[in-house]
Scaffold this motif. Structure first.
Motif, PDB file in Angstrom:
ATOM      1  N   THR A   1      11.545  -3.912  12.434  1.00 17.70           N
ATOM      2  CA  THR A   1      11.793  -2.692  11.432  1.00 17.70           C
ATOM      3  C   THR A   1      11.572  -1.748  11.481  1.00 17.70           C
ATOM      4  N   SER A   2       9.802  -1.700  11.662  1.00 15.26           N
ATOM      5  CA  SER A   2       9.098  -0.156  11.714  1.00 15.26           C
ATOM      6  C   SER A   2       9.251   0.338  12.525  1.00 15.26           C
TER       7      SER A   2
ATOM      8  N   TYR B   1      20.044  -2.650  12.393  1.00 17.05           N
ATOM      9  CA  TYR B   1      18.291  -1.499  12.659  1.00 17.05           C
ATOM     10  C   TYR B   1      19.005  -0.900  14.022  1.00 17.05           C
ATOM     11  N   LEU B   2      18.840  -0.977  14.817  1.00 18.24           N
ATOM     12  CA  LEU B   2      19.019  -0.379  16.526  1.00 18.24           C
ATOM     13  C   LEU B   2      19.543   0.366  16.254  1.00 18.24           C
ATOM     14  N   MET B   3      20.988  -0.455  16.351  1.00 22.53           N
ATOM     15  CA  MET B   3      22.565   0.120  15.900  1.00 22.53           C
ATOM     16  C   MET B   3      22.503   1.708  15.618  1.00 22.53           C
ATOM     17  N   ASN B   4      21.530   1.855  14.387  1.00 24.95           N
ATOM     18  CA  ASN B   4      21.932   3.143  13.901  1.00 24.95           C
ATOM     19  C   ASN B   4      21.636   3.993  14.834  1.00 24.95           C
ATOM     20  N   TYR B   5      20.275   3.816  16.152  1.00 28.17           N
ATOM     21  CA  TYR B   5      19.582   4.837  16.829  1.00 28.17           C
ATOM     22  C   TYR B   5      20.575   4.700  18.172  1.00 28.17           C
ATOM     23  N   ILE B   6      22.086   4.220  18.114  1.00 30.56           N
ATOM     24  CA  ILE B   6      22.138   3.978  19.695  1.00 30.56           C
ATOM     25  C   ILE B   6      23.617   4.525  19.894  1.00 30.56           C
ATOM     26  N   ASP B   7      23.707   5.809  20.482  1.00 30.25           N
ATOM     27  CA  ASP B   7      25.103   6.262  20.786  1.00 30.25           C
ATOM     28  C   ASP B   7      26.253   6.131  21.445  1.00 30.25           C
ATOM     29  N   SER B   8      25.746   5.509  21.731  1.00 32.44           N
ATOM     30  CA  SER B   8      27.149   4.771  23.262  1.00 32.44           C
ATOM     31  C   SER B   8      28.179   3.996  22.194  1.00 32.44           C
TER      32      SER B   8
ATOM     33  N   SER C   1       1.040  -1.558   0.386  1.00 37.58           N
ATOM     34  CA  SER C   1       0.315  -0.242  -0.666  1.00 37.58           C
ATOM     35  C   SER C   1       0.743   1.359  -0.039  1.00 37.58           C
ATOM     36  N   GLU C   2       0.642   2.664  -1.036  1.00 39.48           N
ATOM     37  CA  GLU C   2       1.054   3.139  -0.698  1.00 39.48           C
ATOM     38  C   GLU C   2      -0.001   5.145   0.263  1.00 39.48           C
ATOM     39  N   SER C   3      -0.997   4.168   0.917  1.00 37.94           N
ATOM     40  CA  SER C   3      -1.367   5.185   1.541  1.00 37.94           C
ATOM     41  C   SER C   3      -1.601   4.439   2.932  1.00 37.94           C
ATOM     42  N   ILE C   4      -1.183   3.522   3.537  1.00 39.73           N
ATOM     43  CA  ILE C   4      -1.458   3.179   5.274  1.00 39.73           C
ATOM     44  C   ILE C   4       0.149   2.973   5.432  1.00 39.73           C
ATOM     45  N   LYS C   5       0.477   4.239   6.034  1.00 33.76           N
ATOM     46  CA  LYS C   5       2.187   3.319   6.729  1.00 33.76           C
ATOM     47  C   LYS C   5       1.450   2.574   8.213  1.00 33.76           C
ATOM     48  N   LEU C   6       2.523   2.102   8.565  1.00 37.69           N
ATOM     49  CA  LEU C   6       2.967   1.116   9.981  1.00 37.69           C
ATOM     50  C   LEU C   6       3.401   1.725  11.101  1.00 37.69           C
ATOM     51  N   THR C   7       3.375   2.234  11.439  1.00 35.56           N
ATOM     52  CA  THR C   7       4.353   2.742  13.005  1.00 35.56           C
ATOM     53  C   THR C   7       3.442   1.944  14.197  1.00 35.56           C
ATOM     54  N   ILE C   8       4.670   1.459  14.831  1.00 33.56           N
ATOM     55  CA  ILE C   8       5.387   0.763  16.203  1.00 33.56           C
ATOM     56  C   ILE C   8       5.935   1.546  17.140  1.00 33.56           C
ATOM     57  N   ASP C   9       4.777   2.255  18.074  1.00 36.10           N
ATOM     58  CA  ASP C   9       5.729   3.118  18.925  1.00 36.10           C
ATOM     59  C   ASP C   9       6.544   1.650  19.723  1.00 36.10           C
ATOM     60  N   TYR C  10       6.899   2.202  21.136  1.00 41.50           N
ATOM     61  CA  TYR C  10       8.099   1.597  22.068  1.00 41.50           C
ATOM     62  C   TYR C  10       7.157   0.454  22.716  1.00 41.50           C
ATOM     63  N   THR C  11       5.795   1.318  23.710  1.00 42.57           N
ATOM     64  CA  THR C  11       5.232  -0.292  24.668  1.00 42.57           C
ATOM     65  C   THR C  11       4.769  -1.006  23.360  1.00 42.57           C
TER      66      THR C  11
ATOM     67  N   ARG D   1      13.582   0.499   1.541  1.00 47.87           N
ATOM     68  CA  ARG D   1      14.167   0.801   2.777  1.00 47.87           C
ATOM     69  C   ARG D   1      14.798   1.608   3.342  1.00 47.87           C
ATOM     70  N   ARG D   2      14.893   2.864   4.095  1.00 43.72           N
ATOM     71  CA  ARG D   2      15.383   3.681   4.325  1.00 43.72           C
ATOM     72  C   ARG D   2      15.292   4.002   5.719  1.00 43.72           C
ATOM     73  N   LEU D   3      15.930   4.659   6.478  1.00 42.92           N
ATOM     74  CA  LEU D   3      16.617   4.386   8.060  1.00 42.92           C
ATOM     75  C   LEU D   3      15.538   6.304   8.439  1.00 42.92           C
ATOM     76  N   GLN D   4      14.568   5.786   9.046  1.00 45.83           N
ATOM     77  CA  GLN D   4      14.042   6.848   9.036  1.00 45.83           C
ATOM     78  C   GLN D   4      14.172   7.807  10.258  1.00 45.83           C
ATOM     79  N   GLU D   5      14.117   9.479   9.924  1.00 44.71           N
ATOM     80  CA  GLU D   5      14.234  10.546  10.839  1.00 44.71           C
ATOM     81  C   GLU D   5      14.100  10.433  12.485  1.00 44.71           C
TER      82      GLU D   5
END
Length: 722
Positions: free
Chosen positions: A248-249, A286-293, A213-223, A608-612
């Motif tokens: 990965t979403s 994937y998660l390593m791209n968001y870890i600063d340590s 789909s081009e109109s549906i966006k899949l978002t998953i929060d931390y909870t 696939r792209r890394l999200q801001e």
């Protein structure tokens, strides 16, 4: 002496041994199967054994792509109503196979399927729903929507799981219909289901819909991410794969969240299923791209090494998949397998595709500390039976000399030992890589040229010939008989490939520039062949270019032909930074086997792209670092590449411009040694512009048809702007 009578045996025809499931007469077979299927079973046949046997024969013929079975469609539909799960399975299989071919007949089965959706047996409900989802006929798709809503809340988890996948299948059939209903919202609510299998199936269905789909966006929060990670141990291996892919979403908004989530899924790295392991590696990368340590990232990289090594103990297909992914991971995170080069040494019974991939990993992991061990191993590989693998091994030794400068001498000695074996294909590969070594380290290892010249008779492949010719031309002033060696190659000019002919042309010009007396006879002959007796445009154009340079300005010719070569490196096989980032987000998929961007392997897939995110470590991304490096290089060229407003080699360009601008309507004959007839004729064109005339079919310096016309603002023709 007794004689036994000779008994005559008649060999029975082959059809006697044919399985009873098949018949040689198509029409008779259909009639026979129809009779068996419609025959009354009698009181003793309470389990419908006769009909089961007939259906098995029909399904067997259908599986063998026998399209005559479609004639039995009405009879199979009539049998579908019998209260037997085994019979319904075979009937439903027949229905799925032929429904699109006979949709009007298939519609007779729709009421039976809808009735089975309300059966008390959950297996029957799930089977009927799955069958409906497979049939791409509009009436079936529309009739499935309403009962599907109730089955998404069925009491049995197996039915709910099947219903979740059915939503994705219906979306594939008719996305407008599904988006107009509330099925996707109901599917989203199933993420709160108490059964882990149902949750993982709902996630898989949502991921599939999101991909299409081009109109549906899949978002998953931390909870939500934390909740689905919590049920990982309770899911099957398929369910775990679905959940890990869905992670990965999830876009971390805080580095601590990413680090915590990565630590929570690390136990999946020890799973026995390779798909679970590789998908878990993908999520951690994937998660390593968001870890600063850096310490946390280093710790995670250490944990990624053992599972990759464990996969190498499985079958060759799994090994190959793990090795291809290791090639990718090493480019992004070199510290993952930094000290494990021995693990990738080839075994005698490895398939060739595994050996070649291990060879690539050995090259990537080779360092100054382990180079002796690696060269010893590669030298053994160079004595193998498989020619392709031997060539790759010899080439790897040469590339290591370019990659690790302190080990260059050691690598060259290894190559010379291999050349001493006089094995033809080994000598030729060594010649090719030694040429690259000369380019990397000019004026350092020319003492081995004599050894190469001793093996000229072993060269029969175009690439090896071209490499040796390059060496002769480049070092013509150091090889006493360089003209004789070139003459030997020129004897077979007409039979050589274009690659070798181009090398001979350039080498002849280099010989003339360095040793004019030796090359005075060779160069005109080669230029004549290249410009008049060839149909290859590259060869012809290069011949004309060299001819113009030599006849007009030998000094400029020397600066161009014998000028400094561009730097050569052994890193040319690395992926570009943008592709590397994308590939790390699809570790474990078919795209990583090909090491190609995802859209080139799966055309319909979403890139696939890394999200801001505030947590994204942008300055550590390969694409960002490459962009910064390119910016620095462009700035250096802008400031250092221009001297007093003039570009590099500005004097040469100015001389050429002035020379061609001063040429009048007559031809000329200028040569360093008087061996050239002249330069292309410049004639006056429309408006007074200069037109440089070249004709491949005539002698050098003669007038021919106009090929190019270029006009500068000041009215002077500029050949260099072509």
């Amino acid at each position: 002496m007794m004689f036994l009578p000779v008994l005559a045996y008649t060999v029975p025809p082959p059809y006697i041994y044919r399985s009873l499931l098949f018949s040689s007469n198509p029409q008779g077979k259909v009639a026979e199967l129809r009779a068996e299927l419609t025959a009354p079973g009698g009181k003793k046949d309470k389990n419908f054994l006769t009909k089961k046997i007939a259906l098995k024969k029909i399904v067997a013929n259908m599986t063998m792509s026998n399209n005559d079975m479609v004639a039995l469609f009405p009879d199979v539909v009539d049998t579908m109503g019998l209260p037997s799960l085994e019979i319904k399975k075979m009937c439903f299989l027949f229905l799925v196979n032929y429904a699109r071919a006979k949709p009007e007949v298939a519609l007779r089965a729709l009421p039976i399927l809808l009735k089975d959706l309300e059966d008390s047996n959950p297996l029957m409900r799930a089977l009927a729903l799955r069958t409906l989802s497979y049939i791409h006929v509009r009436n079936f798709v529309e009739a499935t929507v309403q009962p599907l809503k109730s089955l998404l809340k069925d009491n049995d988890p197996y039915v709910r799981k099947t219903a979740a996948f059915t939503v994705a299948k219906l979306y594939d059939h008719d996305r407008v219909l599904v988006e107009g209903s509330d099925l996707i919202d109901r599917l989203n609510l199933m993420l709160r289901d108490e059964n882990p299998t149902v949750v993982s199936s709902a996630l898989a269905a949502l991921m599939d819909i999101w991909e299409r789909s081009e109109s549906i966006k899949l978002t998953i929060d931390y909870t939500n991410a934390s909740k689905i990670v919590q049920i990982l141990p309770d899911c099957s291996e398929w369910g775990q794969t679905y959940i890990l892919e869905a992670l990965t979403s999830y876009v971390p908004q805080d580095t601590s969240e990413a680090a915590l989530l990565a630590e929570r899924i690390t136990p999946r790295l020890s799973h026995t299923n390779s798909a679970v392991v590789l998908t878990c590696i993908r999520v951690i990368l994937y998660l390593m791209n968001y870890i600063d340590s850096d310490k946390t990232v280093s710790s995670l990289c250490t944990k990624l090494s053992p599972p990759l090594v464990t996969l190498l103990s499985k079958g060759p297909e799994i090994q190959y998949l793990a090795l291809r992914n290791a090639l990718l991971i090493l480019q992004r995170r070199p510290e993952v397998l930094r000290n494990d080069v021995r693990l990738f040494f080839c075994k005698y019974n490895d398939p060739i595709y595994v050996k070649v991939t291990k060879l690539e990993l050995i090259f990537m992991l080779a360092t100054e500390r382990n180079i002796k061990e690696v060269l010893t191993e590669l030298r053994e590989y160079a004595t193998e039976i498989d020619l392709h693998f031997v060539r790759k091994s010899v080439r790897a030794i040469g590339k290591l000399a370019i990659k690790i400068e302190p080990a260059a001498k050691l690598c060259i000695n290894t190559l010379l030992d291999l050349v001493a074996t006089k094995v033809s294909y080994v000598v030729q590969e060594a010649t090719v890589v030694i040429k690259n070594i000369f380019r990397k380290y000019p004026n350092q290892y020319e003492s081995i040229i004599a050894t190469l010249c001793e093996n000229l008779d072993s060269l029969d492949e175009p690439e090896a010939k071209a490499a040796m010719i390059w060496v002769i031309g480049q070092y013509a002033d150091r090889i006493d008989n360089s003209d004789v060696l070139l003459e030997d190659f020129l004897d077979s000019w007409q039979d050589e490939t274009h690659e070798v002919q181009l090398a001979l042309l350039t080498a002849a010009v280099k010989l003339f520039i360095q040793r004019p007396t030796k090359g005075a006879e060779i160069v005109p002959k080669v230029l004549k062949w290249a410009t008049e007796e060839t149909d290859n445009p590259d060869l012809r154009d290069r011949g004309y270019m060299y001819w113009r340079l030599l006849s007009s300005n030998p000094t400029a010719a020397k600066g161009i032909v014998m000028g400094e070569k561009p730097p050569i490196t052994a890193e040319s096989e690395k992926l570009d930074p943008v592709t590397l980032e994308e590939m790390c987000l699809v570790v474990g998929t078919l795209a990583t086997v090909y090491l190609k961007p995802v859209h080139t392997v799966f055309r319909s897939t979403r890139p696939r792209r890394l999200q801001e995110s505030p947590a994204l470590q942008r300055n550590k991304l390969p694409s960002y670092q490459a962009a910064q490096q390119a910016k620095l290089l462009s700035g250096g060229i802008h400031t250092n590449g221009v001297t007093n407003g003039q570009p590099p080699n500005g004097d040469v360009l100015d001389e050429a411009d002035a020379y061609f601008a001063s040429v009048g309507g007559s031809s000329f004959a200028v040569s360093a040694s008087g061996d050239f007839a002249g330069s292309p004729t410049a004639v006056a064109g429309r408006g007074g512009e200069q037109m440089y005339v070249v004709n491949q079919g005539q002698g050098l310096g003669q007038m021919g048809t106009t090929q190019h016309a270029v006009q500068r603002d000041d009215g002077e023709g500029d050949l260099l702007s072509f």
